[in-house]
Write an enzyme that holds these catalytic residues in place. Structure first.
Site, PDB file in Angstrom:
ATOM      1  N   THR A 170       0.832  -1.189   0.000  1.00 57.28           N
ATOM      2  CA  THR A 170       0.000   0.000   0.000  1.00 57.28           C
ATOM      3  C   THR A 170       0.874   1.249   0.000  1.00 57.28           C
ATOM      4  OG1 THR A 170      -1.929   1.048   1.009  1.00 57.28           O
ATOM      5  CG2 THR A 170      -0.390   0.006   2.540  1.00 57.28           C
TER       6      THR A 170
ATOM      7  N   LYS B 218       3.803   1.310  -3.957  1.00 58.83           N
ATOM      8  CA  LYS B 218       3.329   0.447  -5.052  1.00 58.83           C
ATOM      9  C   LYS B 218       4.189   0.544  -6.310  1.00 58.83           C
ATOM     10  CE  LYS B 218      -1.378   0.518  -3.457  1.00 58.83           C
ATOM     11  NZ  LYS B 218      -2.790   0.611  -3.741  1.00 58.83           N
TER      12      LYS B 218
ATOM     13  N   GLY C  46      -5.464  13.314  -7.731  1.00 56.70           N
ATOM     14  CA  GLY C  46      -4.238  12.599  -7.374  1.00 56.70           C
ATOM     15  C   GLY C  46      -3.645  11.916  -8.589  1.00 56.70           C
TER      16      GLY C  46
HETATM   17  P1  NDP Z   1       0.817   7.475  -3.753  1.00 59.03           P
HETATM   18  O1  NDP Z   1       1.751   7.833  -2.654  1.00 59.03           O
HETATM   19  O2  NDP Z   1       1.309   6.723  -4.932  1.00 59.03           O
HETATM   20  O3  NDP Z   1       0.130   8.856  -4.317  1.00 59.03           O
HETATM   21  C1  NDP Z   1      -0.373   9.791  -3.441  1.00 59.03           C
HETATM   22  C2  NDP Z   1      -1.059  10.897  -4.207  1.00 59.03           C
HETATM   23  O4  NDP Z   1      -1.661  11.768  -3.230  1.00 59.03           O
HETATM   24  C3  NDP Z   1      -0.138  11.803  -5.051  1.00 59.03           C
HETATM   25  O5  NDP Z   1      -0.827  12.203  -6.210  1.00 59.03           O
HETATM   26  C4  NDP Z   1       0.115  13.008  -4.123  1.00 59.03           C
HETATM   27  O6  NDP Z   1       0.344  14.216  -4.837  1.00 59.03           O
HETATM   28  C5  NDP Z   1      -1.236  13.109  -3.452  1.00 59.03           C
HETATM   29  N1  NDP Z   1      -1.206  13.769  -2.145  1.00 59.03           N
HETATM   30  C6  NDP Z   1      -0.633  13.322  -1.005  1.00 59.03           C
HETATM   31  N2  NDP Z   1      -0.873  14.181   0.016  1.00 59.03           N
HETATM   32  C7  NDP Z   1      -1.623  15.183  -0.504  1.00 59.03           C
HETATM   33  C8  NDP Z   1      -2.197  16.358   0.042  1.00 59.03           C
HETATM   34  N3  NDP Z   1      -2.046  16.668   1.326  1.00 59.03           N
HETATM   35  N4  NDP Z   1      -2.927  17.164  -0.769  1.00 59.03           N
HETATM   36  C9  NDP Z   1      -3.099  16.841  -2.070  1.00 59.03           C
HETATM   37  N5  NDP Z   1      -2.570  15.756  -2.664  1.00 59.03           N
HETATM   38  C10 NDP Z   1      -1.842  14.923  -1.884  1.00 59.03           C
HETATM   39  O7  NDP Z   1      -0.402   6.716  -3.027  1.00 59.03           O
HETATM   40  P2  NDP Z   1      -1.347   5.551  -3.573  1.00 59.03           P
HETATM   41  O8  NDP Z   1      -1.831   5.920  -4.917  1.00 59.03           O
HETATM   42  O9  NDP Z   1      -0.722   4.236  -3.346  1.00 59.03           O
HETATM   43  O10 NDP Z   1      -2.579   5.616  -2.510  1.00 59.03           O
HETATM   44  C11 NDP Z   1      -3.405   6.757  -2.460  1.00 59.03           C
HETATM   45  C12 NDP Z   1      -4.557   6.555  -1.466  1.00 59.03           C
HETATM   46  O11 NDP Z   1      -5.448   5.523  -1.899  1.00 59.03           O
HETATM   47  C13 NDP Z   1      -4.108   6.160  -0.059  1.00 59.03           C
HETATM   48  O12 NDP Z   1      -4.862   6.908   0.866  1.00 59.03           O
HETATM   49  C14 NDP Z   1      -4.451   4.689   0.019  1.00 59.03           C
HETATM   50  O13 NDP Z   1      -4.705   4.295   1.344  1.00 59.03           O
HETATM   51  C15 NDP Z   1      -5.706   4.618  -0.834  1.00 59.03           C
HETATM   52  N6  NDP Z   1      -5.973   3.280  -1.409  1.00 59.03           N
HETATM   53  C16 NDP Z   1      -7.069   2.556  -1.027  1.00 59.03           C
HETATM   54  C17 NDP Z   1      -7.333   1.330  -1.576  1.00 59.03           C
HETATM   55  C18 NDP Z   1      -8.537   0.557  -1.167  1.00 59.03           C
HETATM   56  O14 NDP Z   1      -8.550  -0.657  -1.349  1.00 59.03           O
HETATM   57  N7  NDP Z   1      -9.560   1.174  -0.668  1.00 59.03           N
HETATM   58  C19 NDP Z   1      -6.456   0.702  -2.578  1.00 59.03           C
HETATM   59  C20 NDP Z   1      -5.378   1.570  -2.959  1.00 59.03           C
HETATM   60  C21 NDP Z   1      -5.134   2.800  -2.363  1.00 59.03           C
HETATM   61  P3  NDP Z   1       1.847  14.710  -5.246  1.00 59.03           P
HETATM   62  O15 NDP Z   1       2.136  14.036  -6.562  1.00 59.03           O
HETATM   63  O16 NDP Z   1       1.700  16.173  -5.365  1.00 59.03           O
HETATM   64  O17 NDP Z   1       2.751  14.288  -4.130  1.00 59.03           O
END
Ligand code: NDP
Length: 263
Positions: free
Chosen positions: A59, A63, A120
């Site tokens: 997670t 990933k 995102g």
């Molecule tokens: P990543 O770390 O790959 O990506 C995170 C994204 O969030 C980036 O686009 C980042 O932007 C953005 N971001 C982080 N903090 C902020 C903020 N404060 N304000 C705005 N944008 C922000 O994470 P994942 O894609 O692996 O996971 C994302 C979310 O999805 C998590 O919360 C995870 O728990 C959830 N998830 C849930 C699943 C489920 O089964 N329900 C399955 C997969 C994920 P930047 O590029 O600017 O840093």
């Protein structure tokens, strides 16, 4: 006994151990699923092997690093470069992605969806955007940092940084940022979030187990919304099928995972 784990940072919130252990216990499958707080994603392979794992889920935020850690990538993960499930096949790490199909299962109840805005641009966003395009859905992406948008532009999404945001209408808006996971932040500046919510029919958040500020605002605006629980279930069932390599029936996996949600 086979040992499985979830890797993440943070990882304490993850329900995956409860879900997979519910299947193993109730189906008398000799396995146990634990959690591993991994700070440095480059240590994934070494940690996986030293723990003697038969498989794992990955997670936030590892990933994309998980993709690099694998010896072989199969199926949809190949297309997106993002891995959320690893299976140990004779000492080789085989990477899969079950997030995207899990999410398609989760949004079935919204009916036909023609356009989606993704908030995102991380690993989850990549998997979902690619899967939505395969389903002929128009996909737009808005992200805080511009650099991460390149992938999405290349595959045919309309992309916006916060500065470039334009008001448009969408059938569904999905939050895939981790804003709201361990804090009370919105996934974009509040005025943008409000405008987005005023121009969509449905809202979904990948985050589960809490009402994020984003979902709370959607609720206050009387928009039909759902959190990430069904996505979690969908990806979990598909991952468990890979872990047990066909030894358990999918209906039973789903049933016992669903039961674990009631605990
Ligand atoms: P990543 O770390 O790959 O990506 C995170 C994204 O969030 C980036 O686009 C980042 O932007 C953005 N971001 C982080 N903090 C902020 C903020 N404060 N304000 C705005 N944008 C922000 O994470 P994942 O894609 O692996 O996971 C994302 C979310 O999805 C998590 O919360 C995870 O728990 C959830 N998830 C849930 C699943 C489920 O089964 N329900 C399955 C997969 C994920 P930047 O590029 O600017 O840093």
């Amino acid at each position: 006994m086979k040992l499985f784990s979830i890797f993440g940072n943070p990882v304490s919130h993850s329900r995956s151990p409860l879900m997979h252990n519910s299947v193993f216990k109730n189906m008398n499958y000799n396995a146990c699923y634990t959690r591993t707080h991994l700070l440095d994603g480059t240590q994934l392979k070494q940690t996986f092997l030293s723990l003697g794992l038969s498989g794992a889920n990955i997670t936030v935020p590892h990933k994309e690093e998980a993709y690099k850690a694998c010896d072989e990538i199969r199926g949809f993960a190949k297309k997106v470069g993002v891995v959320n499930t690893i299976v140990n096949e004779n000492g080789k790490l085989i990477g899969y992605n079950t997030d995207a199909d899990g999410f398609m299962f989760a949004i079935e109840e919204f009916g036909e969806v023609g356009s989606i805005l993704i908030l995102g641009a991380g690993g989850t966003a990549k998997a979902l955007a690619t899967r939505f395009l395969q389903a002929n859905i128009k996909v737009s992406v808005i992200n805080r940092s511009e650099a991460r948008l390149t992938y999405f532009k290349e595959i045919g999404c309309t992309c916006y940084s916060w500065d470039e945001y334009k008001t448009l209408n969408y059938d569904l808006v999905v939050n895939t940022t981790s804003a709201g996971l361990k804090d009370e932040e919105y996934p974009a500046p509040l005025e943008i979030v409000k405008d987005i919510l005023d121009n969509t029919s449905f809202v979904a958040d990948a985050i589960y187990g809490k009402l994020t500020p984003f979902l709370k605002l959607a609720k206050d605006k009387n928009i039909t919304f759902k959190d990430g629980a069904d996505m979690l279930l969908g990806q979990g069932v598909l991952a468990n099928e890979l872990f047990v390599n066909g030894e358990l029936k999918k209906e039973n996996i789903k049933l016992h995972m669903q039961k674990s949600f009631e605990l």
